[in-house]
Design a protein around this motif. Structure first.
Motif, PDB file in Angstrom:
ATOM      1  N   MET A   1       0.829  -1.187   0.000  1.00 37.19           N
ATOM      2  CA  MET A   1       0.000   0.000   0.000  1.00 37.19           C
ATOM      3  C   MET A   1       0.876   1.255   0.000  1.00 37.19           C
ATOM      4  O   MET A   1       0.518   2.242  -0.604  1.00 37.19           O
ATOM      5  N   ARG A   2       2.015   1.132   0.650  1.00 32.98           N
ATOM      6  CA  ARG A   2       2.872   2.303   0.782  1.00 32.98           C
ATOM      7  C   ARG A   2       3.305   2.850  -0.583  1.00 32.98           C
ATOM      8  O   ARG A   2       3.276   4.058  -0.809  1.00 32.98           O
ATOM      9  N   THR A   3       3.678   1.977  -1.492  1.00 33.06           N
ATOM     10  CA  THR A   3       4.178   2.426  -2.791  1.00 33.06           C
ATOM     11  C   THR A   3       3.086   3.120  -3.601  1.00 33.06           C
ATOM     12  O   THR A   3       3.300   4.207  -4.144  1.00 33.06           O
ATOM     13  N   LEU A   4       1.918   2.504  -3.681  1.00 31.11           N
ATOM     14  CA  LEU A   4       0.825   3.092  -4.466  1.00 31.11           C
ATOM     15  C   LEU A   4       0.363   4.427  -3.882  1.00 31.11           C
ATOM     16  O   LEU A   4       0.196   5.408  -4.606  1.00 31.11           O
ATOM     17  N   CYS A   5       0.158   4.470  -2.580  1.00 32.41           N
ATOM     18  CA  CYS A   5      -0.322   5.695  -1.946  1.00 32.41           C
ATOM     19  C   CYS A   5       0.726   6.804  -2.010  1.00 32.41           C
ATOM     20  O   CYS A   5       0.394   7.967  -2.261  1.00 32.41           O
ATOM     21  N   SER A   6       1.981   6.449  -1.799  1.00 30.42           N
ATOM     22  CA  SER A   6       3.043   7.456  -1.868  1.00 30.42           C
ATOM     23  C   SER A   6       3.172   8.029  -3.271  1.00 30.42           C
ATOM     24  O   SER A   6       3.411   9.226  -3.441  1.00 30.42           O
ATOM     25  N   SER A   7       3.003   7.193  -4.273  1.00 32.28           N
ATOM     26  CA  SER A   7       3.059   7.677  -5.657  1.00 32.28           C
ATOM     27  C   SER A   7       1.944   8.679  -5.925  1.00 32.28           C
ATOM     28  O   SER A   7       2.165   9.716  -6.569  1.00 32.28           O
ATOM     29  N   THR A   8       0.764   8.378  -5.433  1.00 33.85           N
ATOM     30  CA  THR A   8      -0.363   9.301  -5.593  1.00 33.85           C
ATOM     31  C   THR A   8      -0.084  10.614  -4.882  1.00 33.85           C
ATOM     32  O   THR A   8      -0.322  11.697  -5.431  1.00 33.85           O
ATOM     33  N   LEU A   9       0.438  10.537  -3.669  1.00 31.82           N
ATOM     34  CA  LEU A   9       0.727  11.751  -2.901  1.00 31.82           C
ATOM     35  C   LEU A   9       1.823  12.588  -3.549  1.00 31.82           C
ATOM     36  O   LEU A   9       1.753  13.821  -3.543  1.00 31.82           O
ATOM     37  N   LEU A  10       2.814  11.953  -4.123  1.00 34.18           N
ATOM     38  CA  LEU A  10       3.859  12.718  -4.799  1.00 34.18           C
ATOM     39  C   LEU A  10       3.334  13.384  -6.068  1.00 34.18           C
ATOM     40  O   LEU A  10       3.732  14.506  -6.399  1.00 34.18           O
ATOM     41  N   GLY A  11       2.421  12.721  -6.756  1.00 35.39           N
ATOM     42  CA  GLY A  11       1.768  13.365  -7.899  1.00 35.39           C
ATOM     43  C   GLY A  11       0.977  14.578  -7.459  1.00 35.39           C
ATOM     44  O   GLY A  11       1.011  15.639  -8.104  1.00 35.39           O
ATOM     45  N   GLU A  12       0.287  14.448  -6.342  1.00 38.93           N
ATOM     46  CA  GLU A  12      -0.468  15.582  -5.796  1.00 38.93           C
ATOM     47  C   GLU A  12       0.454  16.721  -5.393  1.00 38.93           C
ATOM     48  O   GLU A  12       0.106  17.890  -5.557  1.00 38.93           O
ATOM     49  N   PHE A  13       1.612  16.387  -4.866  1.00 40.19           N
ATOM     50  CA  PHE A  13       2.594  17.399  -4.481  1.00 40.19           C
ATOM     51  C   PHE A  13       2.875  18.330  -5.660  1.00 40.19           C
ATOM     52  O   PHE A  13       2.837  19.554  -5.524  1.00 40.19           O
ATOM     53  N   PHE A  14       3.142  17.741  -6.813  1.00 37.26           N
ATOM     54  CA  PHE A  14       3.449  18.553  -7.991  1.00 37.26           C
ATOM     55  C   PHE A  14       2.229  19.303  -8.506  1.00 37.26           C
ATOM     56  O   PHE A  14       2.332  20.463  -8.915  1.00 37.26           O
ATOM     57  N   VAL A  15       1.071  18.666  -8.485  1.00 37.37           N
ATOM     58  CA  VAL A  15      -0.148  19.342  -8.944  1.00 37.37           C
ATOM     59  C   VAL A  15      -0.456  20.545  -8.052  1.00 37.37           C
ATOM     60  O   VAL A  15      -0.834  21.609  -8.548  1.00 37.37           O
ATOM     61  N   ILE A  16      -0.285  20.398  -6.749  1.00 40.85           N
ATOM     62  CA  ILE A  16      -0.533  21.512  -5.829  1.00 40.85           C
ATOM     63  C   ILE A  16       0.455  22.641  -6.101  1.00 40.85           C
ATOM     64  O   ILE A  16       0.082  23.825  -6.099  1.00 40.85           O
ATOM     65  N   GLY A  17       1.705  22.296  -6.353  1.00 38.89           N
ATOM     66  CA  GLY A  17       2.698  23.322  -6.677  1.00 38.89           C
ATOM     67  C   GLY A  17       2.355  24.078  -7.949  1.00 38.89           C
ATOM     68  O   GLY A  17       2.418  25.317  -7.990  1.00 38.89           O
ATOM     69  N   ALA A  19      -0.634  24.316  -9.256  1.00 41.35           N
ATOM     70  CA  ALA A  19      -1.864  25.066  -8.987  1.00 41.35           C
ATOM     71  C   ALA A  19      -1.546  26.366  -8.255  1.00 41.35           C
ATOM     72  O   ALA A  19      -2.186  27.399  -8.492  1.00 41.35           O
ATOM     73  N   GLY A  20      -0.561  26.329  -7.375  1.00 38.38           N
ATOM     74  CA  GLY A  20      -0.136  27.546  -6.687  1.00 38.38           C
ATOM     75  C   GLY A  20       0.401  28.578  -7.671  1.00 38.38           C
ATOM     76  O   GLY A  20       0.124  29.779  -7.542  1.00 38.38           O
ATOM     77  N   LEU A  21       1.146  28.116  -8.662  1.00 38.51           N
ATOM     78  CA  LEU A  21       1.652  29.038  -9.682  1.00 38.51           C
ATOM     79  C   LEU A  21       0.509  29.681 -10.464  1.00 38.51           C
ATOM     80  O   LEU A  21       0.538  30.877 -10.761  1.00 38.51           O
ATOM     81  N   VAL A  22      -0.492  28.885 -10.792  1.00 37.45           N
ATOM     82  CA  VAL A  22      -1.644  29.419 -11.528  1.00 37.45           C
ATOM     83  C   VAL A  22      -2.444  30.373 -10.640  1.00 37.45           C
ATOM     84  O   VAL A  22      -2.886  31.427 -11.086  1.00 37.45           O
ATOM     85  N   ALA A  23      -2.631  30.016  -9.367  1.00 37.78           N
ATOM     86  CA  ALA A  23      -3.416  30.839  -8.447  1.00 37.78           C
ATOM     87  C   ALA A  23      -2.749  32.185  -8.185  1.00 37.78           C
ATOM     88  O   ALA A  23      -3.433  33.161  -7.865  1.00 37.78           O
ATOM     89  N   MET A  24      -1.441  32.267  -8.331  1.00 37.64           N
ATOM     90  CA  MET A  24      -0.753  33.545  -8.124  1.00 37.64           C
ATOM     91  C   MET A  24      -1.201  34.608  -9.116  1.00 37.64           C
ATOM     92  O   MET A  24      -1.092  35.802  -8.847  1.00 37.64           O
ATOM     93  N   LYS A  25      -1.714  34.197 -10.256  1.00 40.65           N
ATOM     94  CA  LYS A  25      -2.147  35.147 -11.272  1.00 40.65           C
ATOM     95  C   LYS A  25      -3.472  35.811 -10.923  1.00 40.65           C
ATOM     96  O   LYS A  25      -3.863  36.781 -11.551  1.00 40.65           O
ATOM     97  N   ASP A  26      -4.172  35.279  -9.920  1.00 43.50           N
ATOM     98  CA  ASP A  26      -5.444  35.872  -9.489  1.00 43.50           C
ATOM     99  C   ASP A  26      -5.138  37.148  -8.706  1.00 43.50           C
ATOM    100  O   ASP A  26      -4.483  37.109  -7.668  1.00 43.50           O
TER     101      ASP A  26
END
Length: 121
Positions: A1-17, A19-26
């Motif tokens: 479970m650790r590998t699958l969940c960690s992979s998902t969380l690391l993908g989210e890490f980049f998406v959140i980053g 998204a932060g870049l896009v949100a700065m334009k607001d």
């Protein structure tokens, strides 16, 4: 479970980053607020990678998924991306538990076979 969940969380890490870049334009959002929220969420993603094997880790992961979907109120694209990652998180937890159970069964069979006395025929 650790590998699958960690992979998902690391993908989210980049998406959140990103998204932060896009949100700065607001113009209605301050840079400090965007990066405080994004930074906390990104740090939580990394911390959860080490906690996914604990019951609280999975629950916090679900809370992160809800927060990611809710961030669509600020950045509408996040409704879609949050739903995608919530689905990936659910699949990671479900199939990760199945893989862990299969590994445990395999290890039990191997231990049983290794400790069984040899037939002296």
């Amino acid at each position: 479970m650790r590998t699958l969940c960690s992979s998902t969380l690391l993908g989210e890490f980049f998406v959140i980053g990103f998204a932060g870049l896009v949100a700065m334009k607001d113009p209605h959002l301050s840079t400090a607020a965007v990066w405080t929220v994004s930074g906390v969420a990104m740090a939580l993603c990394v911390l959860l990678c080490g906690m996914v094997t604990r019951p609280a880790g999975v629950a916090l992961g679900w809370a992160l998924q809800i927060a990611l979907i809710a961030s669509g109120a600020v950045l509408p694209t996040m409704y879609f991306l949050g739903a995608v990652f919530a689905g990936l998180w659910g699949a990671s937890v479900h199939f990760g538990r199945k893989v862990d159970a299969a590994k445990a069964r395999h290890a039990a069979r191997a231990a049983e076979a290794g400790s069984a006395p040899a037939d002296a025929a």
